[in-house]
Design a protein around this motif. Structure first.
Motif, PDB file in Angstrom:
ATOM      1  N   LEU A  63       0.847  -1.195   0.000  1.00  0.00           N
ATOM      2  CA  LEU A  63       0.000   0.000   0.000  1.00  0.00           C
ATOM      3  C   LEU A  63       0.887   1.252   0.000  1.00  0.00           C
ATOM      4  O   LEU A  63       0.628   2.209  -0.747  1.00  0.00           O
ATOM      5  CB  LEU A  63      -0.910  -0.032   1.237  1.00  0.00           C
ATOM      6  N   TYR A  64       1.930   1.239   0.805  1.00  0.00           N
ATOM      7  CA  TYR A  64       2.845   2.383   0.882  1.00  0.00           C
ATOM      8  C   TYR A  64       3.421   2.692  -0.491  1.00  0.00           C
ATOM      9  O   TYR A  64       3.397   3.838  -0.954  1.00  0.00           O
ATOM     10  CB  TYR A  64       3.977   2.102   1.892  1.00  0.00           C
ATOM     11  N   GLU A  65       3.920   1.648  -1.152  1.00  0.00           N
ATOM     12  CA  GLU A  65       4.610   1.898  -2.429  1.00  0.00           C
ATOM     13  C   GLU A  65       3.632   2.223  -3.555  1.00  0.00           C
ATOM     14  O   GLU A  65       3.987   2.893  -4.520  1.00  0.00           O
ATOM     15  CB  GLU A  65       5.540   0.717  -2.749  1.00  0.00           C
ATOM     16  N   GLN A  66       2.380   1.822  -3.363  1.00  0.00           N
ATOM     17  CA  GLN A  66       1.351   2.173  -4.348  1.00  0.00           C
ATOM     18  C   GLN A  66       0.921   3.639  -4.168  1.00  0.00           C
ATOM     19  O   GLN A  66       0.751   4.381  -5.126  1.00  0.00           O
ATOM     20  CB  GLN A  66       0.186   1.225  -4.098  1.00  0.00           C
ATOM     21  N   LEU A  67       0.814   4.073  -2.911  1.00  0.00           N
ATOM     22  CA  LEU A  67       0.327   5.436  -2.645  1.00  0.00           C
ATOM     23  C   LEU A  67       1.429   6.493  -2.694  1.00  0.00           C
ATOM     24  O   LEU A  67       1.154   7.676  -2.870  1.00  0.00           O
ATOM     25  CB  LEU A  67      -0.366   5.497  -1.277  1.00  0.00           C
ATOM     26  N   ASP A  68       2.670   6.068  -2.506  1.00  0.00           N
ATOM     27  CA  ASP A  68       3.796   7.001  -2.539  1.00  0.00           C
ATOM     28  C   ASP A  68       4.721   6.581  -3.680  1.00  0.00           C
ATOM     29  O   ASP A  68       5.837   6.077  -3.447  1.00  0.00           O
ATOM     30  CB  ASP A  68       4.555   6.985  -1.194  1.00  0.00           C
ATOM     31  N   PRO A  69       4.281   6.749  -4.933  1.00  0.00           N
ATOM     32  CA  PRO A  69       5.033   6.200  -6.060  1.00  0.00           C
ATOM     33  C   PRO A  69       6.465   6.726  -6.100  1.00  0.00           C
ATOM     34  O   PRO A  69       6.709   7.909  -5.836  1.00  0.00           O
ATOM     35  CB  PRO A  69       4.241   6.650  -7.292  1.00  0.00           C
ATOM     36  N   GLY A  70       7.388   5.819  -6.387  1.00  0.00           N
ATOM     37  CA  GLY A  70       8.793   6.227  -6.470  1.00  0.00           C
ATOM     38  C   GLY A  70       9.490   6.182  -5.123  1.00  0.00           C
ATOM     39  O   GLY A  70      10.706   6.351  -5.042  1.00  0.00           O
ATOM     40  N   MET A  71       8.733   5.959  -4.051  1.00  0.00           N
ATOM     41  CA  MET A  71       9.360   5.913  -2.726  1.00  0.00           C
ATOM     42  C   MET A  71       9.436   4.450  -2.283  1.00  0.00           C
ATOM     43  O   MET A  71       8.594   3.640  -2.637  1.00  0.00           O
ATOM     44  CB  MET A  71       8.568   6.751  -1.721  1.00  0.00           C
ATOM     45  N   SER A  72      10.476   4.137  -1.495  1.00  0.00           N
ATOM     46  CA  SER A  72      10.637   2.749  -1.074  1.00  0.00           C
ATOM     47  C   SER A  72      10.372   2.614   0.416  1.00  0.00           C
ATOM     48  O   SER A  72      10.858   3.415   1.225  1.00  0.00           O
ATOM     49  CB  SER A  72      12.041   2.270  -1.458  1.00  0.00           C
ATOM     50  N   PHE A  73       9.577   1.611   0.736  1.00  0.00           N
ATOM     51  CA  PHE A  73       9.221   1.367   2.136  1.00  0.00           C
ATOM     52  C   PHE A  73      10.476   1.070   2.956  1.00  0.00           C
ATOM     53  O   PHE A  73      10.621   1.512   4.090  1.00  0.00           O
ATOM     54  CB  PHE A  73       8.230   0.193   2.189  1.00  0.00           C
ATOM     55  N   LYS A  74      11.398   0.340   2.298  1.00  0.00           N
ATOM     56  CA  LYS A  74      12.638  -0.041   2.975  1.00  0.00           C
ATOM     57  C   LYS A  74      13.434   1.222   3.355  1.00  0.00           C
ATOM     58  O   LYS A  74      13.967   1.345   4.451  1.00  0.00           O
ATOM     59  CB  LYS A  74      13.441  -0.922   2.012  1.00  0.00           C
ATOM     60  N   ASN A  75      13.497   2.153   2.415  1.00  0.00           N
ATOM     61  CA  ASN A  75      14.248   3.373   2.695  1.00  0.00           C
ATOM     62  C   ASN A  75      13.587   4.203   3.804  1.00  0.00           C
ATOM     63  O   ASN A  75      14.260   4.797   4.643  1.00  0.00           O
ATOM     64  CB  ASN A  75      14.402   4.217   1.431  1.00  0.00           C
ATOM     65  N   ARG A  76      12.242   4.232   3.771  1.00  0.00           N
ATOM     66  CA  ARG A  76      11.529   4.987   4.807  1.00  0.00           C
ATOM     67  C   ARG A  76      11.894   4.429   6.186  1.00  0.00           C
ATOM     68  O   ARG A  76      12.175   5.165   7.123  1.00  0.00           O
ATOM     69  CB  ARG A  76      10.018   4.864   4.584  1.00  0.00           C
ATOM     70  N   LYS A  77      11.858   3.101   6.284  1.00  0.00           N
ATOM     71  CA  LYS A  77      12.185   2.485   7.567  1.00  0.00           C
ATOM     72  C   LYS A  77      13.640   2.764   7.947  1.00  0.00           C
ATOM     73  O   LYS A  77      13.947   3.061   9.091  1.00  0.00           O
ATOM     74  CB  LYS A  77      11.948   0.963   7.509  1.00  0.00           C
ATOM     75  N   SER A  78      14.534   2.699   6.950  1.00  0.00           N
ATOM     76  CA  SER A  78      15.935   2.918   7.329  1.00  0.00           C
ATOM     77  C   SER A  78      16.162   4.370   7.736  1.00  0.00           C
ATOM     78  O   SER A  78      16.986   4.647   8.614  1.00  0.00           O
ATOM     79  CB  SER A  78      16.910   2.386   6.275  1.00  0.00           C
ATOM     80  N   CYS A  79      15.409   5.316   7.160  1.00  0.00           N
ATOM     81  CA  CYS A  79      15.500   6.707   7.643  1.00  0.00           C
ATOM     82  C   CYS A  79      15.153   6.768   9.131  1.00  0.00           C
ATOM     83  O   CYS A  79      15.844   7.427   9.922  1.00  0.00           O
ATOM     84  CB  CYS A  79      14.537   7.617   6.882  1.00  0.00           C
ATOM     85  N   LEU A  80      14.069   6.087   9.527  1.00  0.00           N
ATOM     86  CA  LEU A  80      13.649   6.130  10.937  1.00  0.00           C
ATOM     87  C   LEU A  80      14.710   5.525  11.858  1.00  0.00           C
ATOM     88  O   LEU A  80      15.025   6.088  12.912  1.00  0.00           O
ATOM     89  CB  LEU A  80      12.306   5.401  11.112  1.00  0.00           C
ATOM     90  N   TRP A  81      15.284   4.399  11.419  1.00  0.00           N
ATOM     91  CA  TRP A  81      16.309   3.770  12.266  1.00  0.00           C
ATOM     92  C   TRP A  81      17.575   4.631  12.303  1.00  0.00           C
ATOM     93  O   TRP A  81      18.233   4.739  13.345  1.00  0.00           O
ATOM     94  CB  TRP A  81      16.616   2.345  11.805  1.00  0.00           C
ATOM     95  N   ASN A  82      17.912   5.277  11.185  1.00  0.00           N
ATOM     96  CA  ASN A  82      19.059   6.195  11.170  1.00  0.00           C
ATOM     97  C   ASN A  82      18.863   7.334  12.170  1.00  0.00           C
ATOM     98  O   ASN A  82      19.777   7.707  12.912  1.00  0.00           O
ATOM     99  CB  ASN A  82      19.259   6.809   9.775  1.00  0.00           C
TER     100      ASN A  82
END
Ligand code: 5AD
Ligand code: SF4
Ligand code: FES
Length: 345
Positions: free
Chosen positions: A164-183
């Motif tokens: 759903l994330y990658e469908q609604l936020d085209p061009g963005m990666s769920f994996k990267n979003r999570k790694s931003c939070l952990w960073n």
């Protein structure tokens, strides 16, 4: 008392199925709010933290299907505040008694490390806590902002349903979003995240997983809000997020993350008059009054029907102070960092 609510209040733990059972039970809302309000009083007290929100640019390189700031929306009038204007707003925020400023924008790459760190040093001299909310950046950029004085960072996961994330936020990666939070966590920021309620295709299981994800991240702040369909976006004809479901989510968040700072958000008030007062009594302990001035408020149009677009920052300060008093709470005078009193493992 409902046995799952009793368990949540006592242990601050629930399974995904238990969360779903509470989310789908139409009769659980009142009891959840009472229990969450008790936990709020016990862990974070009766002070309400006000964070002055500065919406400094509505330019965004991303294209989220629900958001009015998306790059393919030609209808929005774009703006970017100058450094002097941002500093002026921070100074005013300080004069209204706010202890924190939240610098929020679309993903506007004009605000490079050089431009932003310059600004951060100057705001830090005003003895304000600084929260950034500028979207996804590299580890090095996050580090530079932290060293220049940023204390907190808000980055909603929006949904933990990867597809759903990658469908609604085209061009963005769920994996990267999570790694931003952990960073951000790794760098020592207080980390805020959150989700949208009522995304097309989102299930109650997915909302339950969102809560468990926030717990796993040990989020310091969690801001959630209902989807408000925006006519200038591809989700123009989606249904609005449900107020009661949003309220139940806030209560469950308080029960499972008892020390977190949880705002009553403006999007909620777009759905229902006096929503912030209701949500503050259902688990929330933070409000983010807008300090952006004049027409910029209207132009920062994530969704339609945004409250306070015609009000001044001084009016908002006064209004919110009155609401807080009316429910027997008070405006906290400290900077409102996340408390660490639980023995939660
Ligand atoms: N309705 C409600 N919230 C929205 N956001 C963006 N668009 C909408 C909308 N149409 C939220 C996103 C984002 C935050 C800044 O605003 O969750 O993270
Ligand atoms: Fe940009 Fe954030 Fe809006 Fe997505 S939600 S378009 S990243 S401002
Ligand atoms: Fe802006 Fe009430 S908070 S007018």
């Amino acid at each position: 008392m409902n046995k799952y609510i009793e368990k949540a209040e006592r242990t601050h733990k629930l399974t995904e199925d238990e969360l779903v059972s509470l989310l789908q039970d139409p009769s659980s809302s009142g009891e959840l709010a009472i229990s969450a309000d008790r936990v709020r009083a016990k862990y974070v007290g009766s002070g309400i933290h006000l964070r002055g929100l500065i919406e400094f640019s509505n330019i965004c390189r991303q294209n989220c299907l629900y958001c009015g700031l998306r790059r393919d929306n030609p209808k929005i009038e774009r703006y970017r505040l100058s450094e002097a204007e941002i500093l002026e707003l921070a100074k005013k925020a300080k004069s209204y008694g706010y202890k924190t400023v939240v610098l929020q924008s679309g993903e506007d790459i004009y605000f490079s490390v050089k431009v932003l760190t310059n600004l951060l040093y100057k705001i830090k001299e005003m003895d304000l806590a600084i929260t950034l909310s500028l979207g996804e950046r590299s580890l090095d950029e996050y580090r530079a902002f932290k060293q220049a004085g940023a204390d907190r960072y808000l980055l909603r996961i929006e949904t933990t349903d990867k597809n759903l994330y990658e469908q609604l936020d085209p061009g963005m990666s769920f994996k990267n979003r999570k790694s931003c939070l952990w960073n951000l966590k790794e760098l020592g920021y207080e980390v805020g995240t959150g989700c949208l309620i009522g995304l097309p295709g989102q299930t109650l299981h997915s909302l339950a997983q969102d809560i468990l994800f926030f717990q796993q991240l040990d989020a310091d702040m969690i801001g959630i809000g209902p989807l408000i369909p925006n006519m200038d976006t591809p989700l123009a004809f989606a249904a609005k997020g449900d107020f009661d479901l949003t309220k139940k989510m806030v209560s469950l968040l308080r029960l499972l993350l008892p020390e977190a700072n949880i705002p009553a958000t403006t999007a909620m008030e777009t759905l229902k008059a006096d929503a912030r007062v209701i949500i503050l009594q259902a688990g929330a302990n933070v409000v983010m009054p807008n300090v952006t001035e004049g027409d910029y408020r209207r132009k920062y149009a994530l969704y339609p029907g945004k409250i306070c677009v015609a009000d001044t920052p001084a009016q908002c300060r006064c209004c919110i102070g009155g609401k807080i008093k009316s429910i027997g709470r008070y405006v906290a005078q400290d900077k409102g960092f996340r408390s660490h009193i639980s023995t939660r493992s």
